[in-house]
Motif scaffolding. Structure first.
Motif, PDB file in Angstrom:
ATOM      1  N   LEU A  65      -3.869   8.836   3.674  1.00 30.74           N
ATOM      2  CA  LEU A  65      -2.838   8.277   4.546  1.00 30.74           C
ATOM      3  C   LEU A  65      -3.515   7.503   5.667  1.00 30.74           C
ATOM      4  CD1 LEU A  65      -0.698  11.494   4.612  1.00 30.74           C
ATOM      5  CD2 LEU A  65       0.177   9.299   3.829  1.00 30.74           C
ATOM      6  N   GLU A  66      -2.826   6.496   6.185  1.00 27.68           N
ATOM      7  CA  GLU A  66      -3.381   5.681   7.275  1.00 27.68           C
ATOM      8  C   GLU A  66      -2.497   5.813   8.506  1.00 27.68           C
ATOM      9  OE1 GLU A  66      -5.198   1.623   6.733  1.00 27.68           O
ATOM     10  OE2 GLU A  66      -3.408   1.060   7.886  1.00 27.68           O
ATOM     11  N   VAL A  67      -3.135   6.117   9.637  1.00 29.56           N
ATOM     12  CA  VAL A  67      -2.424   6.254  10.901  1.00 29.56           C
ATOM     13  C   VAL A  67      -2.844   5.118  11.823  1.00 29.56           C
ATOM     14  CG1 VAL A  67      -1.960   7.754  12.872  1.00 29.56           C
ATOM     15  CG2 VAL A  67      -2.400   8.758  10.614  1.00 29.56           C
ATOM     16  N   ASN A  68      -1.866   4.361  12.307  1.00 28.64           N
ATOM     17  CA  ASN A  68      -2.095   3.257  13.237  1.00 28.64           C
ATOM     18  C   ASN A  68      -1.447   3.579  14.576  1.00 28.64           C
ATOM     19  OD1 ASN A  68      -3.220   0.472  12.018  1.00 28.64           O
ATOM     20  ND2 ASN A  68      -2.198   1.650  10.411  1.00 28.64           N
ATOM     21  N   PHE A  69      -2.090   3.162  15.671  1.00 32.33           N
ATOM     22  CA  PHE A  69      -1.548   3.423  16.999  1.00 32.33           C
ATOM     23  C   PHE A  69      -2.356   2.642  18.024  1.00 32.33           C
ATOM     24  CE2 PHE A  69      -4.708   6.511  15.790  1.00 32.33           C
ATOM     25  CZ  PHE A  69      -5.587   6.525  16.856  1.00 32.33           C
ATOM     26  N   THR A  70      -1.844   2.601  19.236  1.00 33.84           N
ATOM     27  CA  THR A  70      -2.612   2.144  20.387  1.00 33.84           C
ATOM     28  C   THR A  70      -2.628   3.275  21.406  1.00 33.84           C
ATOM     29  OG1 THR A  70      -0.657   1.188  21.438  1.00 33.84           O
ATOM     30  CG2 THR A  70      -1.962  -0.264  20.026  1.00 33.84           C
ATOM     31  N   LEU A  71      -3.606   3.249  22.299  1.00 32.62           N
ATOM     32  CA  LEU A  71      -3.712   4.252  23.360  1.00 32.62           C
ATOM     33  C   LEU A  71      -3.670   3.567  24.714  1.00 32.62           C
ATOM     34  CD1 LEU A  71      -6.562   6.590  22.002  1.00 32.62           C
ATOM     35  CD2 LEU A  71      -4.110   7.110  22.105  1.00 32.62           C
ATOM     36  N   THR A  74       2.322   4.763  13.751  1.00 33.46           N
ATOM     37  CA  THR A  74       2.891   4.589  12.411  1.00 33.46           C
ATOM     38  C   THR A  74       2.069   5.363  11.387  1.00 33.46           C
ATOM     39  OG1 THR A  74       1.598   2.581  11.933  1.00 33.46           O
ATOM     40  CG2 THR A  74       3.779   2.279  12.952  1.00 33.46           C
ATOM     41  N   LEU A  75       2.719   5.674  10.279  1.00 30.58           N
ATOM     42  CA  LEU A  75       2.111   6.423   9.174  1.00 30.58           C
ATOM     43  C   LEU A  75       2.374   5.669   7.878  1.00 30.58           C
ATOM     44  CD1 LEU A  75       0.837   9.168   8.150  1.00 30.58           C
ATOM     45  CD2 LEU A  75       3.209   9.932   7.834  1.00 30.58           C
ATOM     46  N   LEU A  76       1.311   5.378   7.141  1.00 32.51           N
ATOM     47  CA  LEU A  76       1.399   4.607   5.898  1.00 32.51           C
ATOM     48  C   LEU A  76       0.743   5.390   4.775  1.00 32.51           C
ATOM     49  CD1 LEU A  76       1.816   1.918   4.260  1.00 32.51           C
ATOM     50  CD2 LEU A  76      -0.422   1.210   5.147  1.00 32.51           C
ATOM     51  N   GLY A  77       1.403   5.428   3.607  1.00 33.04           N
ATOM     52  CA  GLY A  77       0.803   6.110   2.471  1.00 33.04           C
ATOM     53  C   GLY A  77       1.634   6.005   1.216  1.00 33.04           C
ATOM     54  N   PRO A  78       1.134   6.619   0.132  1.00 30.59           N
ATOM     55  CA  PRO A  78       1.790   6.499  -1.171  1.00 30.59           C
ATOM     56  C   PRO A  78       3.019   7.388  -1.303  1.00 30.59           C
ATOM     57  CG  PRO A  78      -0.125   7.929  -1.346  1.00 30.59           C
ATOM     58  CD  PRO A  78      -0.128   7.388   0.052  1.00 30.59           C
ATOM     59  N   VAL A  79       3.932   6.955  -2.163  1.00 30.36           N
ATOM     60  CA  VAL A  79       5.134   7.712  -2.510  1.00 30.36           C
ATOM     61  C   VAL A  79       5.304   7.627  -4.022  1.00 30.36           C
ATOM     62  CG1 VAL A  79       7.658   7.648  -2.439  1.00 30.36           C
ATOM     63  CG2 VAL A  79       6.366   7.482  -0.325  1.00 30.36           C
ATOM     64  N   LYS A  80       5.655   8.764  -4.653  1.00 31.01           N
ATOM     65  CA  LYS A  80       5.917   8.781  -6.095  1.00 31.01           C
ATOM     66  C   LYS A  80       7.267   9.432  -6.370  1.00 31.01           C
ATOM     67  CE  LYS A  80       1.032   9.391  -7.374  1.00 31.01           C
ATOM     68  NZ  LYS A  80       0.073  10.323  -8.033  1.00 31.01           N
ATOM     69  N   GLN A 137       0.809  -1.221   0.000  1.00 29.94           N
ATOM     70  CA  GLN A 137       0.000   0.000   0.000  1.00 29.94           C
ATOM     71  C   GLN A 137       0.838   1.266   0.000  1.00 29.94           C
ATOM     72  OE1 GLN A 137       0.135  -2.487   2.328  1.00 29.94           O
ATOM     73  NE2 GLN A 137      -1.784  -2.571   3.464  1.00 29.94           N
ATOM     74  N   GLY A 138       2.163   1.126   0.104  1.00 26.37           N
ATOM     75  CA  GLY A 138       3.031   2.297   0.156  1.00 26.37           C
ATOM     76  C   GLY A 138       4.173   2.061   1.118  1.00 26.37           C
ATOM     77  N   ILE A 139       4.639   3.129   1.726  1.00 28.36           N
ATOM     78  CA  ILE A 139       5.747   3.046   2.689  1.00 28.36           C
ATOM     79  C   ILE A 139       5.242   3.477   4.053  1.00 28.36           C
ATOM     80  CG2 ILE A 139       7.990   4.005   3.322  1.00 28.36           C
ATOM     81  CD1 ILE A 139       8.630   4.127   0.345  1.00 28.36           C
ATOM     82  N   GLU A 140       5.564   2.663   5.056  1.00 29.88           N
ATOM     83  CA  GLU A 140       5.124   2.911   6.426  1.00 29.88           C
ATOM     84  C   GLU A 140       6.331   3.254   7.289  1.00 29.88           C
ATOM     85  OE1 GLU A 140       2.074   0.544   9.113  1.00 29.88           O
ATOM     86  OE2 GLU A 140       4.075  -0.380   9.237  1.00 29.88           O
ATOM     87  N   ILE A 141       6.200   4.310   8.102  1.00 26.07           N
ATOM     88  CA  ILE A 141       7.254   4.635   9.054  1.00 26.07           C
ATOM     89  C   ILE A 141       6.661   4.717  10.457  1.00 26.07           C
ATOM     90  CG2 ILE A 141       8.684   5.888   7.402  1.00 26.07           C
ATOM     91  CD1 ILE A 141       7.678   8.486   8.838  1.00 26.07           C
ATOM     92  N   SER A 142       7.493   4.384  11.432  1.00 27.93           N
ATOM     93  CA  SER A 142       7.147   4.657  12.820  1.00 27.93           C
ATOM     94  C   SER A 142       7.489   6.117  13.101  1.00 27.93           C
ATOM     95  CB  SER A 142       7.936   3.753  13.768  1.00 27.93           C
ATOM     96  OG  SER A 142       9.320   4.073  13.711  1.00 27.93           O
TER      97      SER A 142
END
Length: 289
Positions: A257-263, A272-278, A131-136
């Motif tokens: 963009l997709e943001v994943n986390f726990t609380l 984490t942040l996931l999304g497209p790169v061109k 789906q793209g590149i994900e970073i913490s």
């Protein structure tokens, strides 16, 4: 079309050049956030703040929200330096870091789709996904979920948190007509956030996602996306309005963009942040030294 050659800057009254240096670059977009990336693993001792201002200029340069240098690191797969379009050096850039991972892979820095990134203050992790590149994004700092300042003589309520760089998050029912440039500039320079200032995000809530517009410090304008701002906005939407991770974030460029986390007791973890790169194009620019 690839940029073949470009003069970075020559004073109009300069008749004799001492020497010239050619540097290759790649132009990237991370969900609309655009960057110039340079391989600086064999370090060039140059005035990078000035070069960033010149190259990022939309009319007289290549044009970008920022300049990113990829450098050697003894602590991670590589080190990143981020320069805003005004020449200031930033602590972190979420979308910029994601584009840098793609750039690193293109340079032959291979670590089986897993990378570690050294930024000014943090060591982050990154993964190449379908789906793209994900970073913490590391630890979230300076969290204030319910803050208030005076703006134009009126109380102004917002959340404030640092997802690598500082962000103000404000919720509104209509963000298309929201005066982002005026309010964003006032917030960015407000006494409450001196001396370094802050980024500003205005957010519209939906049942299943959010929309975000961002005024970025250092660009001093709206950008089509801001990775750390998207993350800050998603966290505020979860803590203050009950949205559940993962949160889909629609940005000005039209990308998602997709943001994943726990609380844990309203404290974000595993962000984490996931999304497209061109990769948009490659080129070479020439500057006098």
């Amino acid at each position: 079309m690839p940029v073949e050659s470009m003069i970075a800057s020559y004073p109009a009254n300069e008749k004799v050049m001492k020497s010239e240096k050619e540097l290759s670059f790649a132009k990237y977009s991370g969900a609309g956030n655009d960057f110039i990336l340079i391989d600086n693993r064999s370090p060039h001792e140059l005035n990078w703040p000035l070069i960033a201002k010149q190259l990022c200029h939309r009319k007289e340069g290549i044009g970008a929200d920022g300049l990113i240098l990829l450098e050697l690191s003894d602590r991670a797969s590589f080190r990143l330096r981020f320069f805003n379009s005004d020449g200031s050096e930033a602590e972190m850039c979420g979308n910029g870091a994601r584009t840098a991972v793609h750039f690193a892979a293109s340079l032959g820095i291979q670590t089986k789709n897993f990378y570690t990134l050294q930024t000014k203050e943090r060591i982050l992790e990154a993964r190449l996904k379908d789906q793209g590149i994900e970073i913490s994004l590391g630890e979230v700092l300076d969290i204030q979920w319910h803050e208030e300042i005076e703006l134009n003589g009126q109380p102004w309520r917002f959340a404030y948190l640092n997802t690598g760089v500082p962000h103000v998050v404000h919720f509104a029912s209509d963000i298309e007509s929201f005066p982002l440039l005026a309010i964003g500039s006032m917030i960015r320079h407000h006494e409450a956030f001196k001396p370094n200032g802050t980024n500003f995000n205005v957010v519209k809530l939906h049942h299943t996602h959010i929309e975000v517009r961002t005024f970025e410090r250092g660009v001093e304008d709206e950008t089509l996306a801001c990775g750390t701002g998207v993350a800050a906005s998603a966290l505020a939407a979860s803590v203050l309005h009950g949205l559940k991770s993962p949160i889909q974030v629609h940005v000005k460029s039209g990308d998602i963009l997709e943001v994943n986390f726990t609380l844990h007791h309203k404290k974000p973890q595993k962000l984490t942040l996931l999304g497209p790169v061109k990769r948009l194009f490659d080129g070479v620019f020439t500057l006098s030294v």
